[in-house]
Scaffold this motif. Structure first.
Motif, PDB file in Angstrom:
ATOM      1  N   ILE A  31     -35.056 -10.438  -1.289  1.00 46.07           N
ATOM      2  CA  ILE A  31     -35.300  -9.512  -0.191  1.00 46.07           C
ATOM      3  C   ILE A  31     -36.329  -8.476  -0.633  1.00 46.07           C
ATOM      4  CG2 ILE A  31     -34.297  -7.721   1.258  1.00 46.07           C
ATOM      5  CD1 ILE A  31     -31.684  -9.312   1.177  1.00 46.07           C
ATOM      6  N   ASN A  32     -37.340  -8.289   0.165  1.00 41.15           N
ATOM      7  CA  ASN A  32     -38.384  -7.317  -0.161  1.00 41.15           C
ATOM      8  C   ASN A  32     -38.031  -5.964   0.461  1.00 41.15           C
ATOM      9  OD1 ASN A  32     -39.849  -9.318  -1.595  1.00 41.15           O
ATOM     10  ND2 ASN A  32     -40.626 -10.090   0.351  1.00 41.15           N
ATOM     11  N   THR A  33     -38.739  -5.560   1.486  1.00 42.04           N
ATOM     12  CA  THR A  33     -38.481  -4.264   2.092  1.00 42.04           C
ATOM     13  C   THR A  33     -37.233  -4.299   2.969  1.00 42.04           C
ATOM     14  OG1 THR A  33     -40.824  -3.694   2.093  1.00 42.04           O
ATOM     15  CG2 THR A  33     -39.410  -2.483   3.622  1.00 42.04           C
ATOM     16  N   MET A  34     -36.432  -3.261   2.827  1.00 43.00           N
ATOM     17  CA  MET A  34     -35.279  -3.045   3.710  1.00 43.00           C
ATOM     18  C   MET A  34     -35.490  -1.734   4.445  1.00 43.00           C
ATOM     19  SD  MET A  34     -32.091  -4.317   1.357  1.00 43.00           S
ATOM     20  CE  MET A  34     -30.985  -4.549   2.765  1.00 43.00           C
ATOM     21  N   ALA A  35     -34.829  -1.612   5.575  1.00 43.57           N
ATOM     22  CA  ALA A  35     -35.062  -0.413   6.370  1.00 43.57           C
ATOM     23  C   ALA A  35     -33.853  -0.085   7.232  1.00 43.57           C
ATOM     24  CB  ALA A  35     -36.288  -0.594   7.269  1.00 43.57           C
ATOM     25  N   TRP A  36     -33.788   1.184   7.632  1.00 44.04           N
ATOM     26  CA  TRP A  36     -32.825   1.639   8.633  1.00 44.04           C
ATOM     27  C   TRP A  36     -33.601   2.028   9.884  1.00 44.04           C
ATOM     28  CZ3 TRP A  36     -27.736   1.106   8.309  1.00 44.04           C
ATOM     29  CH2 TRP A  36     -27.144   0.968   7.054  1.00 44.04           C
ATOM     30  N   HIS A  37     -33.028   1.651  11.019  1.00 45.82           N
ATOM     31  CA  HIS A  37     -33.583   1.989  12.316  1.00 45.82           C
ATOM     32  C   HIS A  37     -32.455   2.588  13.141  1.00 45.82           C
ATOM     33  CE1 HIS A  37     -36.852  -1.056  11.504  1.00 45.82           C
ATOM     34  NE2 HIS A  37     -35.869  -1.512  10.742  1.00 45.82           N
ATOM     35  N   ARG A  38     -32.798   3.247  14.236  1.00 44.79           N
ATOM     36  CA  ARG A  38     -31.756   3.733  15.137  1.00 44.79           C
ATOM     37  C   ARG A  38     -32.249   3.680  16.577  1.00 44.79           C
ATOM     38  NH1 ARG A  38     -31.727  10.193  13.447  1.00 44.79           N
ATOM     39  NH2 ARG A  38     -33.757  10.736  14.378  1.00 44.79           N
ATOM     40  N   GLN A  39     -31.260   3.567  17.458  1.00 36.93           N
ATOM     41  CA  GLN A  39     -31.573   3.526  18.886  1.00 36.93           C
ATOM     42  C   GLN A  39     -30.564   4.369  19.637  1.00 36.93           C
ATOM     43  OE1 GLN A  39     -31.918  -0.404  20.605  1.00 36.93           O
ATOM     44  NE2 GLN A  39     -33.148   0.392  22.294  1.00 36.93           N
ATOM     45  N   ALA A  40     -31.065   5.428  20.247  1.00 35.99           N
ATOM     46  CA  ALA A  40     -30.226   6.298  21.057  1.00 35.99           C
ATOM     47  C   ALA A  40     -30.211   5.777  22.493  1.00 35.99           C
ATOM     48  CB  ALA A  40     -30.768   7.721  21.018  1.00 35.99           C
ATOM     49  N   PRO A  41     -29.175   6.124  23.256  1.00 30.45           N
ATOM     50  CA  PRO A  41     -29.094   5.656  24.647  1.00 30.45           C
ATOM     51  C   PRO A  41     -30.342   6.019  25.443  1.00 30.45           C
ATOM     52  CG  PRO A  41     -27.037   6.654  23.980  1.00 30.45           C
ATOM     53  CD  PRO A  41     -28.009   6.927  22.871  1.00 30.45           C
ATOM     54  N   THR A  52     -38.630  -0.282  -0.577  1.00 26.02           N
ATOM     55  CA  THR A  52     -39.097  -1.556  -1.109  1.00 26.02           C
ATOM     56  C   THR A  52     -38.161  -2.039  -2.212  1.00 26.02           C
ATOM     57  OG1 THR A  52     -40.453  -0.560  -2.841  1.00 26.02           O
ATOM     58  CG2 THR A  52     -41.461  -0.802  -0.654  1.00 26.02           C
ATOM     59  N   SER A  53     -38.384  -3.263  -2.668  1.00 22.87           N
ATOM     60  CA  SER A  53     -37.563  -3.797  -3.754  1.00 22.87           C
ATOM     61  C   SER A  53     -37.758  -2.989  -5.034  1.00 22.87           C
ATOM     62  CB  SER A  53     -37.902  -5.266  -4.000  1.00 22.87           C
ATOM     63  OG  SER A  53     -39.281  -5.409  -4.286  1.00 22.87           O
ATOM     64  N   GLY A  54     -38.893  -2.326  -5.149  1.00 27.58           N
ATOM     65  CA  GLY A  54     -39.155  -1.496  -6.317  1.00 27.58           C
ATOM     66  C   GLY A  54     -38.647  -0.078  -6.191  1.00 27.58           C
ATOM     67  N   GLY A  55     -38.124   0.271  -5.011  1.00 28.26           N
ATOM     68  CA  GLY A  55     -37.535   1.590  -4.827  1.00 28.26           C
ATOM     69  C   GLY A  55     -38.420   2.616  -4.151  1.00 28.26           C
ATOM     70  N   SER A  56     -39.615   2.240  -3.718  1.00 22.92           N
ATOM     71  CA  SER A  56     -40.470   3.184  -2.997  1.00 22.92           C
ATOM     72  C   SER A  56     -39.902   3.425  -1.607  1.00 22.92           C
ATOM     73  CB  SER A  56     -41.890   2.640  -2.888  1.00 22.92           C
ATOM     74  OG  SER A  56     -42.472   2.519  -4.168  1.00 22.92           O
ATOM     75  N   THR A  57     -39.918   4.686  -1.184  1.00 22.62           N
ATOM     76  CA  THR A  57     -39.277   5.052   0.081  1.00 22.62           C
ATOM     77  C   THR A  57     -40.231   5.774   1.023  1.00 22.62           C
ATOM     78  OG1 THR A  57     -38.509   7.156  -0.843  1.00 22.62           O
ATOM     79  CG2 THR A  57     -37.016   5.272  -1.025  1.00 22.62           C
ATOM     80  N   ASN A  58     -39.914   5.667   2.305  1.00 21.79           N
ATOM     81  CA  ASN A  58     -40.620   6.418   3.337  1.00 21.79           C
ATOM     82  C   ASN A  58     -39.612   6.829   4.392  1.00 21.79           C
ATOM     83  OD1 ASN A  58     -43.648   6.711   3.124  1.00 21.79           O
ATOM     84  ND2 ASN A  58     -43.410   4.563   2.605  1.00 21.79           N
ATOM     85  N   TYR A  59     -39.872   7.983   5.021  1.00 19.38           N
ATOM     86  CA  TYR A  59     -38.944   8.520   6.004  1.00 19.38           C
ATOM     87  C   TYR A  59     -39.673   8.963   7.268  1.00 19.38           C
ATOM     88  CZ  TYR A  59     -35.739   8.884   2.037  1.00 19.38           C
ATOM     89  OH  TYR A  59     -34.947   8.608   0.955  1.00 19.38           O
ATOM     90  N   ALA A  60     -38.979   8.874   8.382  1.00 22.63           N
ATOM     91  CA  ALA A  60     -39.476   9.483   9.608  1.00 22.63           C
ATOM     92  C   ALA A  60     -39.448  11.004   9.424  1.00 22.63           C
ATOM     93  CB  ALA A  60     -38.600   9.081  10.789  1.00 22.63           C
ATOM     94  N   PHE A  67     -31.976  12.947   5.086  1.00 15.60           N
ATOM     95  CA  PHE A  67     -31.486  11.587   4.838  1.00 15.60           C
ATOM     96  C   PHE A  67     -32.084  11.059   3.537  1.00 15.60           C
ATOM     97  CE2 PHE A  67     -30.749  10.169   9.543  1.00 15.60           C
ATOM     98  CZ  PHE A  67     -29.976  11.287   9.749  1.00 15.60           C
ATOM     99  N   THR A  68     -31.300  10.228   2.847  1.00 15.69           N
ATOM    100  CA  THR A  68     -31.771   9.577   1.630  1.00 15.69           C
ATOM    101  C   THR A  68     -31.435   8.098   1.689  1.00 15.69           C
ATOM    102  OG1 THR A  68     -31.441  11.602   0.329  1.00 15.69           O
ATOM    103  CG2 THR A  68     -31.695   9.530  -0.879  1.00 15.69           C
ATOM    104  N   ILE A  69     -32.454   7.263   1.555  1.00 14.46           N
ATOM    105  CA  ILE A  69     -32.255   5.813   1.531  1.00 14.46           C
ATOM    106  C   ILE A  69     -32.236   5.346   0.084  1.00 14.46           C
ATOM    107  CG2 ILE A  69     -34.730   5.290   1.680  1.00 14.46           C
ATOM    108  CD1 ILE A  69     -34.004   2.880   3.454  1.00 14.46           C
ATOM    109  N   SER A  70     -31.377   4.387  -0.215  1.00 17.57           N
ATOM    110  CA  SER A  70     -31.302   3.834  -1.562  1.00 17.57           C
ATOM    111  C   SER A  70     -30.824   2.394  -1.467  1.00 17.57           C
ATOM    112  CB  SER A  70     -30.363   4.663  -2.444  1.00 17.57           C
ATOM    113  OG  SER A  70     -29.042   4.651  -1.932  1.00 17.57           O
TER     114      SER A  70
END
Length: 115
Positions: A31-41, A52-60, A67-70
């Protein structure tokens, strides 16, 4: 094929915290890039954070500093630590995973921020 299962959603008061998890099934392809998404009503799905698989992160911009992604590659699991939650963070949160075999989505977990 990759199956994703989210957990950790729930009801929390403004200013509170939640930790979401996204467990991925084992796959013959990494698995390469993973992400979180959200959808409000009534709104379109939006990207919250990527890793990314290497741990690089980006945020809205709306979640930066809160928020912290890991991810734990050994456990095939991704996390989203959400602090200082606001009512506008209320949404169904989805995780996604990208590999050479395609893009996969979880079923979503509800996060409600309300007093």
């Amino acid at each position: 094929q990759v199956q994703l299962v989210e957990s950790g959603g729930g009801l929390v008061q403004p200013g509170g915290s939640l930790r979401l998890s996204c467990a991925a099934s084992r796959s013959r392809f990494s698995i390469n890039t993973m992400a979180w998404h959200r959808q409000a009503p009534g709104k379109e799905r939006e990207l919250v954070a990527t890793i990314t698989s290497g741990g690089s992160t980006n945020y809205a911009d709306s979640v930066k500093g809160r928020f912290t992604i890991s991810r734990d590659n050994a456990k095939n699991t991704m996390y989203l630590q959400m602090n200082s939650l606001k009512p506008e963070d209320t949404a169904v949160y989805f995780c996604s995973a990208h590999s050479v075999s395609g893009l996969y989505w979880g079923q979503g977990t509800q996060v409600t921020v309300s007093s």
